[in-house]
Design an enzyme around this catalytic site. Structure first.
Site, short mmCIF file in Angstrom:
data_model
loop_
_atom_site.label_atom_id
_atom_site.label_comp_id
_atom_site.label_asym_id
_atom_site.label_seq_id
_atom_site.Cartn_x
_atom_site.Cartn_y
_atom_site.Cartn_z
N ASP A 117 0.86 -1.25 -0.07
CA ASP A 117 -0.07 -0.04 -0.05
C ASP A 117 0.74 1.15 0.10
O ASP A 117 0.29 2.46 -0.36
CB ASP A 117 -0.75 0.11 1.37
CG ASP A 117 -1.91 -1.15 1.23
OD1 ASP A 117 -2.13 -1.81 0.02
OD2 ASP A 117 -2.78 -1.10 2.23
N ARG A 125 -5.98 0.86 1.33
CA ARG A 125 -7.11 0.92 2.43
C ARG A 125 -7.09 2.12 3.19
O ARG A 125 -8.03 3.05 3.34
CB ARG A 125 -7.05 -0.18 3.55
CG ARG A 125 -8.26 -0.02 4.55
CD ARG A 125 -8.14 -1.05 5.69
NE ARG A 125 -7.28 -0.27 6.91
CZ ARG A 125 -6.65 -1.04 7.60
NH1 ARG A 125 -6.46 -2.10 7.67
NH2 ARG A 125 -5.96 -0.27 8.42
#
Length: 549
Positions: free
Chosen positions: A202, A249
């Site tokens: 991420d 996320r």
């Protein structure tokens, strides 16, 4: 195991290293450090590991005799390309310092430490996994390592195996736990060092000292290849709008990087949505307006990139999710007794009026997903929320309304995609193979220097490997206090997309042109052999951020 031709070729690849990781190394200690915020609280929680100095390595140190040292290693959290090379670098440096040192891998993440499940990692084992993707050498897991009884259970096997140091390879949550473990073992004089290594595709584990987390480079390039393939199909058929959700996320780094590599028509950045206090309808309207403008130019097709965590960044949704997280963490037992068919009404009655109205207005699937099982850290599993389908459906609905009003005369057909697992275990790019190997070597040097509570770090990563700088960063330096599961806890701060940074500025300058024209870029697959500018180049993000440093 059976091996492909490429697998066999990659096994012989020798990762590149800077001079500071070759030969005898000199340890240089800088000034004492402090936490990024909440300094007094962090100092009180970590009295033995707070305020440690930054460490850098330089070539030319005196050759020293090191005693044999047994080391344990854990792969924690979701997979990311390059983890095996961290272990390979750790092993090679250990054996260089003393051939009698031994490395043990705890199986399936922190559970292996707690449950005393491990395997010794010999040269024969490690050679099978050099430069390969995945974490299958020892497996990974998401168990939180944050309770004294877990620390004590782990200490039993560490002492049994005469392990003096533990390396935890993971993201911000896993390295937060590593920091807590380092403090605990220091507080009881256990004689166990704890070192972390930064992992997450991420890209949200980074700061001034940690320029990137491993796996981001490979994953972004894998997703960009897939996006490029879809865009070429899109421009060939010219009849679909593709809504593509990407990993991320807590931050939009992957989405932003993929946009810079592929030039989609629309790129949603979660941090921008939050900064502008956009509502879900604002995002849908922006997409619909772009669809209309392209349709008026005869282009009833396009691509939309969407970060996985978008829902959590919509201010109204963020307030709802925060209240849901806190309520469910405090009333979990009671909630589990409620029949599934009655859960939505139960939740609606427990929320504040504003959040209750918002929750009631959500589509059934989205409302259900918001109260589904949490991850081990107590967070909503936003990857289960089909944001790409939600936006596609809501855009179609708005365009249908506009068509009735005479504002839209085009066609709108959609296809949805979610790229996540496709990039987590890919064969690491040359950049990640080099970077991860260097992280492992750095971790071993920190252990040999007697350090604990540090994260291995490599700097100057936008430059050629020969100019990289290695060292260690105190993990307490990255800490702040955040509310988790209803309580304030010390955690490593996540790095969000910098709205003043060069990568976002580059997107902002080009997005209107990309929206109204078709300037797709097709990156193609990761290249392992050939010119350095094709094979070894870092991400656009790293290259642009170099201008910010």
């Amino acid at each position: 195991m059976a091996k492909s031709a490429l697998h066999l070729a990659r096994m012989s690849y020798q990762p590149k290293m800077p001079a500071s990781l070759q030969g005898a190394v000199k340890i240089i200690e800088g000034k004492a450090t402090e936490a990024v915020s909440d300094k007094e609280e962090i100092a009180a929680i970590f009295p033995r590991t707070y305020g440690l100095p930054l460490i850098s390595f330089a070539p030319g140190g005196e050759r020293t005799e090191y005693p044999p040292t047994n080391v344990g290693v854990i792969l924690s959290g979701g997979q990311a390309p390059g983890g095996h090379n961290v272990i390979a670098g750790l092993f090679d440096e250990m054996k260089l310092l003393n051939p009698d040192s031994r490395l043990f891998g705890f199986l399936m993440g922190p559970d292996g430490l707690i449950e005393h499940k491990y395997r010794e990692l010999t040269a024969e084992v490690i050679d099978e996994y050099r430069n390969t993707g995945g974490f299958d050498m020892i497996g990974s897991g998401r168990t939180k390592l944050d309770k004294p009884e877990q620390f004590e259970a782990g200490l039993e096997i560490l002492r049994e195996l005469d392990i003096k140091a533990l390396v935890i390879i993971g993201g911000d949550d896993s390295n937060t736990n590593a920091c807590i473990l380092a403090e605990y073992y220091a507080s009881i004089d256990a004689g166990i060092q704890v070192i972390g290594c930064p992992k997450t595709i991420d890209g949200d584990l980074k700061n001034k000292q940690i320029e990137t987390s491993f796996g981001f480079d490979t994953a972004a390039k894998v997703y960009s290849e897939l996006i490029g393939n879809i865009q070429r199909d899109c421009n060939s058929a010219r009849k679909y709008w593709h809504f593509i959700k990407l990993m991320g996320r807590s931050a939009s780094h992957i989405t932003l990087e993929c946009a810079l590599q592929t030039h989609p028509n629309i790129c949603i950045v979660s941090e921008e949505v939050e900064a502008n206090n956009y509502y879900l309808d604002d995002v849908v309207t922006y997409i619909a307006e772009t669809v209309v403008r392209r349709s008026e130019a005869g282009m009833n097709f396009g691509t939309v990139l969407i970060p996985e965590g978008l829902i959590e960044f919509l201010p109204a949704m963020k307030r709802l999710i925060k209240e849901l997280n806190e309520f469910l963490s405090q009333n979990d037992a009671e909630f589990k007794l409620i029949k599934r068919s009655a859960q939505r009404q139960y939740i609606k009655n427990k929320l504040s009026p504003e959040n209750s109205r918002l929750y009631d207005s959500l589509p059934v699937d989205v409302a259900r997903q918001l109260i589904a099982d949490r991850d081990p850290h107590g967070n909503v599993q936003v990857s289960l929320i089909a944001t790409e389908k939600l936006l596609a459906d809501m855009t179609a609905q708005k365009l249908a309304e506009w068509a009735e009003e005479g504002r839209f005369q085009g066609r709108f057909s959609t296809l949805t995609h979610f790229f996540g697992y496709e990039g987590r275990c890919a064969m690491p790019s040359n950049f990640d193979a080099n970077y991860c190997y260097c992280l492992g070597r750095a971790a071993s040097i920190l252990i040999a220097a007697g350090k604990t509570g540090y994260m291995a770090a490599i700097k100057n990563t936008a430059d050629p490997v020969s100019e990289w700088e290695a060292g260690g960063v105190p993990m307490t330096m990255m800490m702040n206090m955040e509310r988790r599961s209803g309580k304030m806890k010390p955690v490593i701060r996540k790095a969000l997309v910098d709205m003043d940074g060069e990568p976002y500025r580059a997107l902002r300058e080009m997005r209107r042109e990309w929206a109204l024209s078709t300037e797709y870029v097709y990156p193609g697959p990761i290249q392992f052999f050939g010119p350095e500018h094709v094979c070894d180049s870092p991400t656009m993000t790293l290259r642009l951020e170099k201008n910010d440093r």
